[in-house]
Every structure is written in C-alpha cells, then in structure tokens.
Design a protein around this motif. Sequence first.
Motif, PDB file in Angstrom:
ATOM      1  N   LEU A 301     170.955 -23.879  95.190  1.00  0.00           N
ATOM      2  CA  LEU A 301     170.693 -22.381  94.226  1.00  0.00           C
ATOM      3  C   LEU A 301     171.957 -22.433  93.597  1.00  0.00           C
ATOM      4  O   LEU A 301     171.679 -21.965  92.516  1.00  0.00           O
ATOM      5  N   SER A 302     173.074 -22.841  94.195  1.00  0.00           N
ATOM      6  CA  SER A 302     174.159 -22.552  93.049  1.00  0.00           C
ATOM      7  C   SER A 302     174.391 -23.525  91.965  1.00  0.00           C
ATOM      8  O   SER A 302     175.081 -23.349  91.004  1.00  0.00           O
ATOM      9  N   TYR A 303     173.511 -24.500  91.861  1.00  0.00           N
ATOM     10  CA  TYR A 303     173.287 -25.277  90.596  1.00  0.00           C
ATOM     11  C   TYR A 303     172.333 -25.080  89.793  1.00  0.00           C
ATOM     12  O   TYR A 303     172.147 -25.681  88.603  1.00  0.00           O
ATOM     13  N   ILE A 304     171.413 -23.926  90.124  1.00  0.00           N
ATOM     14  CA  ILE A 304     170.444 -23.515  89.472  1.00  0.00           C
ATOM     15  C   ILE A 304     170.838 -22.853  88.086  1.00  0.00           C
ATOM     16  O   ILE A 304     170.020 -23.610  86.929  1.00  0.00           O
ATOM     17  N   LEU A 305     171.715 -22.224  87.721  1.00  0.00           N
ATOM     18  CA  LEU A 305     171.996 -21.509  86.444  1.00  0.00           C
ATOM     19  C   LEU A 305     172.684 -22.773  85.635  1.00  0.00           C
ATOM     20  O   LEU A 305     172.354 -22.650  84.474  1.00  0.00           O
ATOM     21  N   PRO A 306     173.815 -23.476  86.155  1.00  0.00           N
ATOM     22  CA  PRO A 306     174.252 -24.544  85.345  1.00  0.00           C
ATOM     23  C   PRO A 306     173.164 -25.463  84.857  1.00  0.00           C
ATOM     24  O   PRO A 306     173.048 -26.081  83.656  1.00  0.00           O
ATOM     25  N   THR A 307     172.298 -25.885  85.719  1.00  0.00           N
ATOM     26  CA  THR A 307     171.126 -26.693  85.309  1.00  0.00           C
ATOM     27  C   THR A 307     170.285 -26.066  84.282  1.00  0.00           C
ATOM     28  O   THR A 307     170.022 -26.803  83.223  1.00  0.00           O
ATOM     29  N   TYR A 308     169.899 -24.908  84.446  1.00  0.00           N
ATOM     30  CA  TYR A 308     169.007 -24.320  83.542  1.00  0.00           C
ATOM     31  C   TYR A 308     169.938 -24.152  82.175  1.00  0.00           C
ATOM     32  O   TYR A 308     169.064 -24.487  80.886  1.00  0.00           O
ATOM     33  N   TYR A 309     171.076 -23.737  82.053  1.00  0.00           N
ATOM     34  CA  TYR A 309     171.619 -23.611  80.725  1.00  0.00           C
ATOM     35  C   TYR A 309     172.150 -24.735  80.166  1.00  0.00           C
ATOM     36  O   TYR A 309     172.207 -24.754  78.963  1.00  0.00           O
ATOM     37  N   PHE A 363     176.962 -29.782  72.462  1.00  0.00           N
ATOM     38  CA  PHE A 363     177.993 -30.547  73.138  1.00  0.00           C
ATOM     39  C   PHE A 363     177.502 -31.423  74.358  1.00  0.00           C
ATOM     40  O   PHE A 363     177.881 -32.547  74.347  1.00  0.00           O
ATOM     41  N   VAL A 364     176.532 -30.558  74.984  1.00  0.00           N
ATOM     42  CA  VAL A 364     176.066 -31.516  76.283  1.00  0.00           C
ATOM     43  C   VAL A 364     175.083 -32.738  75.757  1.00  0.00           C
ATOM     44  O   VAL A 364     174.859 -33.731  76.594  1.00  0.00           O
ATOM     45  N   LEU A 365     174.720 -32.749  74.456  1.00  0.00           N
ATOM     46  CA  LEU A 365     174.026 -33.914  74.111  1.00  0.00           C
ATOM     47  C   LEU A 365     175.099 -34.804  73.308  1.00  0.00           C
ATOM     48  O   LEU A 365     174.363 -35.964  72.806  1.00  0.00           O
ATOM     49  N   SER A 366     176.075 -34.711  73.035  1.00  0.00           N
ATOM     50  CA  SER A 366     176.852 -35.533  72.395  1.00  0.00           C
ATOM     51  C   SER A 366     177.367 -36.677  73.192  1.00  0.00           C
ATOM     52  O   SER A 366     177.182 -36.707  74.586  1.00  0.00           O
ATOM     53  N   TYR A 369     179.480 -36.823  76.140  1.00  0.00           N
ATOM     54  CA  TYR A 369     179.132 -36.008  77.336  1.00  0.00           C
ATOM     55  C   TYR A 369     177.833 -35.887  77.822  1.00  0.00           C
ATOM     56  O   TYR A 369     177.506 -35.296  78.856  1.00  0.00           O
ATOM     57  N   TYR A 370     177.116 -36.863  77.239  1.00  0.00           N
ATOM     58  CA  TYR A 370     175.581 -36.763  77.374  1.00  0.00           C
ATOM     59  C   TYR A 370     175.230 -37.166  78.816  1.00  0.00           C
ATOM     60  O   TYR A 370     174.550 -36.200  79.755  1.00  0.00           O
ATOM     61  N   ASP A 371     176.001 -38.151  79.407  1.00  0.00           N
ATOM     62  CA  ASP A 371     175.792 -38.359  80.887  1.00  0.00           C
ATOM     63  C   ASP A 371     176.294 -37.549  81.819  1.00  0.00           C
ATOM     64  O   ASP A 371     175.660 -37.182  82.851  1.00  0.00           O
ATOM     65  N   ALA A 372     177.325 -37.009  81.534  1.00  0.00           N
ATOM     66  CA  ALA A 372     177.988 -36.021  82.183  1.00  0.00           C
ATOM     67  C   ALA A 372     177.405 -34.755  82.484  1.00  0.00           C
ATOM     68  O   ALA A 372     177.269 -34.154  83.561  1.00  0.00           O
ATOM     69  N   ALA A 377     172.126 -33.047  84.736  1.00  0.00           N
ATOM     70  CA  ALA A 377     171.330 -31.732  84.806  1.00  0.00           C
ATOM     71  C   ALA A 377     169.778 -32.327  85.001  1.00  0.00           C
ATOM     72  O   ALA A 377     169.065 -31.499  85.928  1.00  0.00           O
ATOM     73  N   GLN A 378     169.521 -33.077  84.351  1.00  0.00           N
ATOM     74  CA  GLN A 378     168.010 -33.810  84.626  1.00  0.00           C
ATOM     75  C   GLN A 378     167.749 -34.230  86.007  1.00  0.00           C
ATOM     76  O   GLN A 378     166.845 -34.007  86.534  1.00  0.00           O
ATOM     77  N   LYS A 379     168.999 -34.997  86.552  1.00  0.00           N
ATOM     78  CA  LYS A 379     168.713 -35.409  87.779  1.00  0.00           C
ATOM     79  C   LYS A 379     168.772 -34.166  88.952  1.00  0.00           C
ATOM     80  O   LYS A 379     167.677 -34.264  89.986  1.00  0.00           O
ATOM     81  N   VAL A 380     169.432 -33.240  88.570  1.00  0.00           N
ATOM     82  CA  VAL A 380     169.284 -32.143  89.614  1.00  0.00           C
ATOM     83  C   VAL A 380     168.189 -31.393  89.486  1.00  0.00           C
ATOM     84  O   VAL A 380     167.562 -31.120  90.530  1.00  0.00           O
TER      85      VAL A 380
END
Length: 483
Positions: A301-309, A363-366, A369-372, A377-380
């Motif tokens: 549950l605590s990972y759900i918002l970071p994954t979504y956003y 940023f998250v697609l750059s 940082y893409y893998d980080a 997030a896709q794995k989560v």
Amino acid sequence: MKYYTSLREIQADLNDGSVSCRQLVAYYLKNIEEKNAQLNAFVAVYGEEARQRAEEIDLKIAAGKAGRLAGMVVGIKDVLCYKDHGLQAGSNILDGFVSQFTATAVQRILDEDAIIIGRQNCDEFAMGSSNENSAFGVVRNAADVTRVPGGSSGGSAVAVQADMCLASLGSDTGGSVRQPAAFCGLVGFKPTYGRISRWGLVAYGSSFDCIGPITKSVEDAALLLEIMAGADEFDSTVSTQPVGDYTHLSGLLKHPLRIGYLREGVESEGLQPEMKQAMLAKLEVLREQGHTVEPVDFDLLSYILPTYYILTTAESSSNLSRFDGVRYGHRSSNAEDLTSLYKKSRSEGFGKEVKRRIMLGTFVLSASYYDAYYTKAQKVRRLMKEQTDRVFEKYDFLLMPTTPTTAFPIGDKTEDPLQMYLADIFTVQANVVGNPAISIPNGVDAQGLPMGLQIMGKPFGEAELLAFSNQITETNTAQPSVA
Ligand SMILES: NC(=O)C[C@H](N)C(=O)O
C-alpha cells in the motif's frame, strides 16, 4: 418537478404521460440557470439543442420507438469529444478547440436516446483531486459551497448532486469518477481497464484511463455501462470480451459471499473517525447477513501512490507533447521562431499542476533516471497486480473507504501537492491493477458531508460487482440543497 433518483422512475412517468422529455429538459435547464453561477459545474450548456432533442424523443416515445435511455439527461466531462462542440479538457491550451468527431461512449448513449445537456468542468487534463486546477475556475460542492467537490470529474459530480442532470460521464485515471462521487454522495463507477472504448477521450495516462458514469443509483450506472461497453474498431485497447448483462442485478450472487476489507481502511491514522465508524458499521451488517468478512493486508500500500504518480506523469508527459501550439488550441502570439512557439504556447497554455506533472514525467523518463524510477515502478505495478489477484482468489470483493476524509475546504491542499496526492490513497489501486471499482454513498459525517464506500471486484466481474453494490446501497433520496 419530482426528485428522480433513477431512469426507471422517469421512464415509468414518461410512459404514463405524467412527465415528458421536454419538461425534464426545461427543469434541468432551470436548475442550471439558478445554480451554475455559484457551483460552476457546467462550462457549456446546450439548451436549444437539448430542447429540440427532447421533442424528437417525446415523439419516439409516443410511437413506441424510443431507445433505452429515453428520458436520461446527461452531462459530459470536458475530456470527451462531441462532434461540433467545444472541448478544452479544462485547459487554456485547447482554447477554441471544436471536436471533429464524437467519442464512442458518447455516441452509444446518443444512439439510445440520451439527451446531452452540456459540457462539465474538470481539473485540467483530469489532473487533480479537487477540481481546483481548471482554467474555468473552481467547482463548488453543493453540500457545502466552501468545500471542494473532489476531482478530477468535479463538475460532473456536482451537476448530478445539484440535480442539473440525471447522470454524467466522467473519466477515471486514479479515482476521478469515484472520489468526486464519494464527496458528493453519489455512485461513481470505474469499469475494468479496457471495458469501455476510449476513442474520443482526451488521453492522460493511457494504461490507466477509463470512462465511467456518475449517477444517483447503481442501476443507472449498470445501464450506462451496458450501453457503453464493448468492442470498438476505433480503439485497439478495448477488450473484445462479451458485454455482460449488467442490468439484471438480482439472482447473480452466491451466499454467503467472501468479503475482504482493507485493514488500513479501518485502522489507518489519517482516517476521519466517522469514516472508520461507517466502514465498521457496514462490515457488521454484512457479517450479520451471514457473509464471511475478513481483514486483508496489502503490504504494498505505501508504494501505491509513488507507483501511480511515476507512471501517470510519465505517460502524461508523452501524451501531452502533442499540444505544441501548431496544430490546434492556444498559439502564442509572442513567438519569434518554431522553438519559442512551442515553448511559449506550452508555457502560456498549461496550468501549474499540468506543468508539474509534465516535468516530473519527463524526469522519470530521462535516460539517467529511467531505470531508477520508470522501470522500477513498472515492476512494482506487476507485484501489485499479482498481490491483488491473490486477494481475489480468496475473496469476491474488497471493501475500503473511497477516501480517507470527506470533502475538504477549498484551498486547503493547493499549496501542498503531496497532501493532495495522499487523498488518492484508496482509489489508485484499481487503476494500477486494472480491476473494476465503484464508490457508493455510505452516510454522512457530523457536518453532513457525504462519505463513500468503495468496492473493488474481479477483472470483468462488473455484473457481480454491480449486483452486490446495489444490494448494499442506500439510495440517495435526499433533495439537494445548496448551502
Ligand atoms: N485523474 C484522476 O483519476 C485523478 C487523480 N487524482 C490524478 O490527479 O491523477
């Protein structure tokens, strides 16, 4: 005019002649005229057109040739295309844009004689949980006008809440149909990912986006779903699974049911006390009815918002790259060359929250940082899907509050986007994993503000989910009053 809570009641009166579509449209238009200046739910009203269509449908009723939605007056969120009508997704960047075609979902309800009365306010590009991020201004909750209606389909919810139409079509990427429905005391339904065609829906997070109805009754949500769902040659992401018989809501469910509830949904610290009490009371009723009712721990549950956003901002930064000031919408008049045209059109056209998400997503697609972020997030997301599937091996439904609190005051969270994102804690799971979920009214808090109960079902288990929701819903029969 009688206060109707379902199309069935309206159609009974249409059939015995005690009301006509013409009268219904006149009534809703009068309500819009009286209340919209304050509530700001509609950004465009199609009065003349709705009156004309009402007359045509009255003739069809008299001839016994009316469609299944005859008598249903509907509003559509400003993210759904309706040919020859404006469309702005609550944004200045689409200023002056007129739809070239009609969304499949909208066309299907028109084909069944629904009357579209107008276009509804929403958070810009459906990004928000309070309807404070719209170029058309804030929408107000009719239960308390100092409070937000929820978002992003806030205008769609308030329009139904204040009886300015019988039903609305919204879109739900992380709760945008269910959360405003909960804040306004209504039913909000997000189907399984791929159940309803998204042809003609402005894209936000394409692996999350779903169209869904906001209604006063579960039966109206079921009817709209049945009509909108199913294969569509214009949308390759829509499921070809046959559409179920969603409107026959009885006799479907086995007894006893296995009902899970999210432990955090009654124990979490940020939960408003009345929300907890209402949840516990509902669970007790279900136990008394003989169902198995057990807590479920969802440790991700605590990972759900970071994954979504992370994932939705990534997808939206890509989806929104098409708004460049060249092809349609706002074009800066201060540009000197092509690059400055892109830059200035986008800087002038997009609002603060949309810019924030485009930057986060870029940023998250750059490359560095893409893998980080994105890959992780896709794995989560995959882990969440597997964990949710395991829950549904054991249970028929998963219950939780739709939101941790009732509608908050306007302006309360605008300076703190993280607080705003936290309001989505219970709704995003269904979009991350693709399952259907519904919000139904579950009483009011001490201040009289509506509370929502969320029920998640199995993928493509819409029929059972709607039947169960119908069984446990207390219909919203209260007359709306603008405070
Ligand atoms: N679009 C939605 O479903 C609402 C969600 N709060 C978001 O901003 O992403």
